[in-house]
Design a protein around this motif. Structure first.
Motif, PDB file in Angstrom:
ATOM      1  N   LEU A  51       4.602  -3.111   8.501  1.00 19.90           N
ATOM      2  CA  LEU A  51       5.129  -1.822   8.072  1.00 19.90           C
ATOM      3  C   LEU A  51       6.271  -2.019   7.085  1.00 19.90           C
ATOM      4  CD1 LEU A  51       5.310  -0.056  11.556  1.00 19.90           C
ATOM      5  CD2 LEU A  51       3.549   0.255   9.807  1.00 19.90           C
ATOM      6  N   VAL A  52       6.393  -1.143   6.111  1.00 18.77           N
ATOM      7  CA  VAL A  52       7.505  -1.170   5.164  1.00 18.77           C
ATOM      8  C   VAL A  52       8.697  -0.464   5.803  1.00 18.77           C
ATOM      9  CG1 VAL A  52       8.298  -0.514   2.866  1.00 18.77           C
ATOM     10  CG2 VAL A  52       5.910  -1.182   3.211  1.00 18.77           C
ATOM     11  N   SER A  53       9.856  -1.092   5.752  1.00 17.11           N
ATOM     12  CA  SER A  53      11.046  -0.554   6.409  1.00 17.11           C
ATOM     13  C   SER A  53      11.586   0.664   5.665  1.00 17.11           C
ATOM     14  CB  SER A  53      12.132  -1.629   6.492  1.00 17.11           C
ATOM     15  OG  SER A  53      12.640  -1.910   5.197  1.00 17.11           O
ATOM     16  N   ALA A  54      12.417   1.421   6.370  1.00 16.48           N
ATOM     17  CA  ALA A  54      13.054   2.580   5.744  1.00 16.48           C
ATOM     18  C   ALA A  54      13.970   2.153   4.610  1.00 16.48           C
ATOM     19  CB  ALA A  54      13.843   3.365   6.790  1.00 16.48           C
ATOM     20  N   MET A  83       0.858  -1.181   0.000  1.00 19.24           N
ATOM     21  CA  MET A  83       0.000   0.000   0.000  1.00 19.24           C
ATOM     22  C   MET A  83       0.898   1.236   0.000  1.00 19.24           C
ATOM     23  SD  MET A  83      -2.687   1.429   2.855  1.00 19.24           S
ATOM     24  CE  MET A  83      -3.612  -0.082   3.022  1.00 19.24           C
ATOM     25  N   ARG A  84       0.579   2.184  -0.861  1.00 19.59           N
ATOM     26  CA  ARG A  84       1.460   3.337  -1.073  1.00 19.59           C
ATOM     27  C   ARG A  84       0.656   4.632  -0.991  1.00 19.59           C
ATOM     28  NH1 ARG A  84       6.354   3.985  -3.813  1.00 19.59           N
ATOM     29  NH2 ARG A  84       6.361   1.749  -4.262  1.00 19.59           N
ATOM     30  N   ALA A  85       1.215   5.626  -0.313  1.00 27.97           N
ATOM     31  CA  ALA A  85       0.648   6.972  -0.342  1.00 27.97           C
ATOM     32  C   ALA A  85       1.233   7.723  -1.530  1.00 27.97           C
ATOM     33  CB  ALA A  85       0.960   7.716   0.951  1.00 27.97           C
ATOM     34  N   LEU A  86       0.381   8.211  -2.427  1.00 32.67           N
ATOM     35  CA  LEU A  86       0.838   9.061  -3.521  1.00 32.67           C
ATOM     36  C   LEU A  86       0.858  10.527  -3.096  1.00 32.67           C
ATOM     37  CD1 LEU A  86      -0.911   7.528  -6.644  1.00 32.67           C
ATOM     38  CD2 LEU A  86       1.244   6.895  -5.561  1.00 32.67           C
ATOM     39  N   GLY A 119       5.093   7.586  -0.598  1.00 30.04           N
ATOM     40  CA  GLY A 119       5.955   6.424  -0.457  1.00 30.04           C
ATOM     41  C   GLY A 119       5.186   5.233   0.078  1.00 30.04           C
ATOM     42  N   PRO A 120       5.849   4.069   0.176  1.00 31.01           N
ATOM     43  CA  PRO A 120       5.177   2.862   0.664  1.00 31.01           C
ATOM     44  C   PRO A 120       4.808   2.978   2.139  1.00 31.01           C
ATOM     45  CG  PRO A 120       7.224   2.337  -0.513  1.00 31.01           C
ATOM     46  CD  PRO A 120       7.222   3.804  -0.261  1.00 31.01           C
ATOM     47  N   LEU A 121       3.666   2.374   2.498  1.00 26.99           N
ATOM     48  CA  LEU A 121       3.186   2.397   3.874  1.00 26.99           C
ATOM     49  C   LEU A 121       3.190   1.001   4.504  1.00 26.99           C
ATOM     50  CD1 LEU A 121       0.088   4.740   3.388  1.00 26.99           C
ATOM     51  CD2 LEU A 121       2.364   5.401   4.176  1.00 26.99           C
TER      52      LEU A 121
END
Length: 677
Positions: free
Chosen positions: A327-330, A301-304, A364-366
């Motif tokens: 959660l997607v890592s840094a 899932m990504r925030a545009l 970015g990715p969430l």
């Protein structure tokens, strides 16, 4: 604004987001006037490193004998595995392999985030070792370019690993690179060994905005591929929300670093009459990566666009499938690294929170979602967001859905020199030639189970109908009358019958036959031309186009040919009516307002509504199975639009005509698209 940073020697400069933020400044100007630095206190301003970009990476791997002078299959495998596993987890990866012996390139892996699947596909292909004979490196570049999706905002990277001693001919290279450039693909070429083709690979990479690397022996492969991966880390995106007045504008980013200054300027663009305040955030899912053997799929899932200083996100996937969320890592570009994640609660809600909010305008990715128990060919999971957490008009747009699997679109194309039947995923990725024949092939139609495709082909002295499996195998001829051109087939929804057009008595008439080619019968018998178009959902009636009234008008008749009646006509031409699955609407294209455009009308001929408004030509519309979208072809990309037969590309839009997006980008003809069931 997407750009890369390099030093004076051409080496990539890799920064983290905060370093870039400190070094970068953003400027804007109106109508060619003075540049002015934006007011950062009033505008959303975000910097993104390469890890957070929506990137697709395709490898094109040479297994011809030109490679064996410098390396071995095992050395290649080790180097490829190392770079594939080093890429951020959110980046989708695909692979094309090609050998010697004039064998066409093969798609080893379509785009996926499943690194194990990518590595396994390369290992299997490598088992045969290097194959002697000429290789088709430039065809592999074209095949690789076809794998990329057509989603807006995707950064497309093609990494070519090939011998410099055997790389086709320059004419093929120019054609392949024109096509790759038309799809916004950057080529990173790694030449292996020694030979005369190094300059061709170097020039091709430079012209695409990529780079060229060279390895003289096996020991250097891993190092060079690692250098390419590091090169990709030198890409950045700066985003801000303009608050300028409507009109023509231009943006620039200036980076001052280590005593040197770099500058990137956009092309001029137009700001609309009403400027979006940015208070509504946009969430999307990257395409999922299904594992059919494990009946599982993964998606990010990504925030545009983040609509404000967000410190909580609460969402609920509406599914009864087993589902896990992380959660997607840094390292992988995640915006929520270090946040706290909980859920699901009794209501199925997941919630992430942190004391430090995400910046307004960031992207970015969430989250990473893994869904189990997936057996459907296409599964859509609606996702609901709790916007009650945010003040005022701040919100995330809804609805959002996670799609697992993709339907396909079949179409005709002459991109390989003659007309062939292609298929692609509904996002434009995975474009594949199915027929690969010397004859011209046109007008695909899917069987209702999606397992077969019927089409017409120029065979001998006339056109004939053929059927093949959905992967292009098992091609079988169905009609055999050399005095007739049999064309434009359309399968009935029960899969038992096929409509088509034939010229057995000198002009076009509508025919029907069983799906195996038996029971051929004529449904229209008129001196004017009649063309078959569409079945009603229950198979009892047929839509067709006829010239019997002087223009090309829409008629309807019973499935046995009786009860012919005019449905709609005009002082223009109405073509290719398509019945909706609910039986209430008809899709068509018409010249009644001048140039061909797409319309929808009720099945009684009332309520005609135009849904495209293009100054050129939009043709051949077709409903998606859920009737939420429409695929069509258009010549709007042709620099000479009055010449209908030079350039056509395939587009998709919502059923109301909004959100039009190009799926193919060919300098020839891509046309006659049709959605799979």
């Amino acid at each position: 604004m997407l750009f890369s940073l390099r030093d004076q020697d051409g080496n990539p400069i890799v920064l983290d987001a905060e370093e870039l933020r400190q070094a970068a400044s953003v400027y804007e100007r109106a109508d060619g006037g003075q540049w002015e630095e934006i007011d950062y206190s009033r505008r959303g301003y975000a910097v993104h490193t390469a890890e957070s970009l929506r990137r697709e990476v395709v490898f094109a791997l040479d297994f011809s004998d030109g490679m064996e002078w410098a390396t071995s299959p095992d050395a290649m495998l080790g180097a490829i595995e190392s770079v594939v596993t080093s890429l951020p987890a959110t980046h989708r990866v695909g692979v094309v392999g090609f050998r010697g012996g004039n064998v066409a390139s093969s798609v080893l892996s379509h785009l996926t985030t499943d690194r194990d699947d990518v590595v396994a596909s390369v290992r299997e292909f490598a088992q045969s070792g290097f194959v002697r004979g000429p290789s088709h490196v430039w065809d592999a570049v074209t095949a690789g370019a076809n794998l990329f999706s057509s989603r807006p905002g995707v950064v497309k990277t093609l990494i070519l690993l090939s011998a410099v001693s055997d790389s086709g001919n320059p004419g093929d290279g120019e054609r392949a690179m024109r096509y790759a450039k038309s799809r916004d693909v950057r080529l990173y070429a790694l030449g292996v060994g020694e030979g005369p083709w190094e300059d061709a690979l170097r020039n091709a990479a430079a012209e695409s905005g990529g780079a060229y690397y060279h390895a003289r022996q096996a020991a250097e492969l891993k190092e060079r591929l690692a250098a390419i991966a590091n090169d990709l880390r030198g890409h950045y995106r700066v985003r801000y929300v303009t608050q300028g007045r409507p009109g023509n504008r231009q943006s620039a980013v200036r980076v001052a670093l280590r005593g040197a200054v770099g500058r990137f300027e956009t092309a001029p663009y137009s700001v609309a009459g009403s400027v979006d305040t940015g208070n509504v955030g946009v969430i999307q899912f990257d395409p999922s990566s299904p594992d059919k053997n494990a009946r599982r799929a993964t998606a990010f899932m990504r925030a545009l666009h983040v609509p404000g200083d967000i410190d909580r996100i609460r969402f609920r996937p509406n599914t009864d499938k087993p589902l896990s969320v992380g959660l997607v890592s840094a390292r992988d570009g995640g915006l929520l690294d270090g946040w706290t994640l909980s859920g699901p609660d009794a209501g199925g809600w997941f919630e992430a929170s942190n004391t430090t909010p995400i910046r307004f305008g960031d992207s970015g990715p969430l989250f990473k979602l893994t869904v189990s128990g997936v057996s459907e060919p296409l599964l859509r999971i609606p996702v609901e967001f709790d916007n009650s957490l945010y003040p005022g008009d701040t919100a995330f747009s809804q609805p959002v859905s996670l799609a697992i699997g993709q339907r396909r679109i079949a179409f005709s194309s002459n991109r390989d020199g003659n007309h062939e039947i292609y298929v692609m995923n509904e996002d434009g990725s995975g474009q594949t030639n199915l027929t690969n024949s010397p004859e011209d092939d046109y007008s695909p139609t899917w069987s209702p189970d999606g397992q077969r495709i019927m089409f017409h082909s120029e065979s001998g002295r006339s056109d004939a109908l053929y059927v093949m499996n959905a992967d292009g195998s098992g091609k079988t001829r169905l009609t055999n009358d050399d005095s007739s051109d049999d064309c434009w087939p359309m399968w009935s929804r029960d899969g038992l019958r096929v409509l088509y057009s034939g010229t057995r008595d000198g002009n076009q008439d509508v025919y029907v036959m069983n799906a195996d080619g038996s029971g051929q019968a004529r449904l229209t018998d008129h001196p004017a031309n009649d063309w078959a178009s569409s079945w009603s959902p229950d198979g009892s009636r047929v839509l067709f186009t006829s010239e019997r009234g002087g223009f090309q008008d829409i008629y309807v008749m019973n499935a046995d040919g009786s009860g012919k009646a005019l449905l709609m006509g005009s002082q223009g031409n109405d073509w290719w009516p398509r019945w909706s699955a609910d039986g209430r609407r008809i899709l068509l294209h018409s010249t009644r307002d001048g140039n061909p455009q797409i319309y929808v009308v009720n099945t009684d001929g009332s309520g005609l509504t135009r849904i495209t408004h293009n100054a050129w030509r939009d043709f051949w519309p077709y409903w998606s199975p859920d009737e939420q979208r429409i695929v069509f072809h258009s010549n709007r990309d042709d620099p000479a639009p009055d010449d209908d037969y030079q350039i056509r590309n395939i587009y998709v839009m919502n059923a109301d005509g909004s959100d039009q997006m190009r799926l193919t980008n060919n300098s020839g003809l891509d046309f006659e698209p049709i959605w799979s069931p």
